[in-house]
Enzyme design. Structure first.
Site, PDB file in Angstrom:
ATOM      1  N   CYS A 165     122.810  58.766  67.408  1.00 15.17           N
ATOM      2  CA  CYS A 165     122.161  58.045  68.518  1.00 15.17           C
ATOM      3  C   CYS A 165     123.092  56.934  69.027  1.00 15.17           C
ATOM      4  CB  CYS A 165     120.829  57.442  68.071  1.00 15.17           C
ATOM      5  SG  CYS A 165     119.762  58.606  67.209  1.00 15.17           S
TER       6      CYS A 165
ATOM      7  N   CYS B 262     119.503  67.000  71.000  1.00 17.79           N
ATOM      8  CA  CYS B 262     118.184  66.411  70.711  1.00 17.79           C
ATOM      9  C   CYS B 262     117.358  66.218  71.982  1.00 17.79           C
ATOM     10  CB  CYS B 262     118.334  65.074  69.984  1.00 17.79           C
ATOM     11  SG  CYS B 262     119.028  63.774  71.019  1.00 17.79           S
TER      12      CYS B 262
HETATM   13 FE1  FES Z   1     118.687  61.882  70.032  1.00 10.33          FE
HETATM   14 FE2  FES Z   1     118.310  59.665  68.747  1.00 10.33          FE
HETATM   15  S1  FES Z   1     117.565  61.607  68.200  1.00 10.33           S
HETATM   16  S2  FES Z   1     119.500  59.946  70.489  1.00 10.33           S
END
Ligand code: FES
Length: 221
Positions: free
Chosen positions: A107, A36
């Site tokens: 996360c 991400c």
């Molecule tokens: Fe990557 Fe939350 S989307 S840590």
């Protein structure tokens, strides 16, 4: 699709605790998620005699859940010994926040990885462990996979018993993983594969990761 957060997550996102730098820090580590692109830095002040984390700060370069889970991680870690912090699970963070949406559970994994990496760095720097703890074997891969969360169900691919084959060749640094992919999870296949690659590639000695999906008959998994 809108994501619903608990009041506690919103509170920690809006008013994160222990944000900033720690000039006297004994260990500072930044962990990132290539999947991400988010990053998190933890700075720790640790008493070398008691091994208690006496102070802690974080900086987040990530999403709202990254900030909220890192904030809660600092509250859970402060006042604990390094050994106690090592036993924390990502659900300890999410439980303390009254839950996180399944798609955001990774996360909390990143926040905990960052915290534990800082503790590990401190232990290495103080000669308490050597860097050899990460020898490539099945158990290390299995432990890494426990942190791969299916974004649909919010359950780790290990806990959901989705891993059907795991082969590790330490000399070649290659890891082969076969996992069930049920109908409802097909749209998350790429995200799951990226998470697997990210976690396994982070292990020492890994040069090649192969992930193979196997169709699953039971869509409810
Ligand atoms: Fe990557 Fe939350 S989307 S840590």
């Amino acid at each position: 699709m809108s994501i619903k957060y608990s009041d506690k997550v919103i509170d920690h996102f809006k008013s994160p605790r222990n944000v900033g730098d720690l000039p006297e820090a004994d260990a500072v580590v930044t962990e990132g998620s290539p999947a991400c692109g988010d990053m998190i830095t933890f700075a720790l002040k640790i008493n070398p005699e008691t091994r208690v984390i006496e102070d802690i700060r974080f900086r987040s370069f990530g999403c709202a859940s990254n900030i909220a889970t890192a904030s809660m991680a600092t509250l859970l870690a402060k006042g604990k010994t390094v050994d106690e912090v090592k036993t924390l699970k990502h659900h300890d963070i999410t439980d303390a926040l009254d839950g996180l949406p399944a798609v955001k559970l990774h996360c909390s994994v990143l926040a905990l990885d960052g915290l534990k990496a800082a503790v590990h760095r401190w232990e290495i720097d103080h000669g308490l462990v050597d860097d050899e703890t990460d020898i490539l074997d099945k158990q290390h891969v299995w432990t890494a996979l426990e942190d791969v969360i299916n974004p649909r169900s919010g359950i780790s691919v290990v806990d959901a018993k989705l891993i059907t084959d795991l082969r590790v060749e330490p000399d070649e640094g290659s890891v082969f993983i076969e996992m069930l992919l049920c109908d409802l999870d097909e749209r998350f296949a790429q995200a799951i594969e990226e998470e697997i690659r990210e976690k396994v590639n982070a292990l020492k000695g890994v040069k090649k990761v192969m992930v193979q999906f196997k169709p699953c008959q039971h869509a409810g998994h």
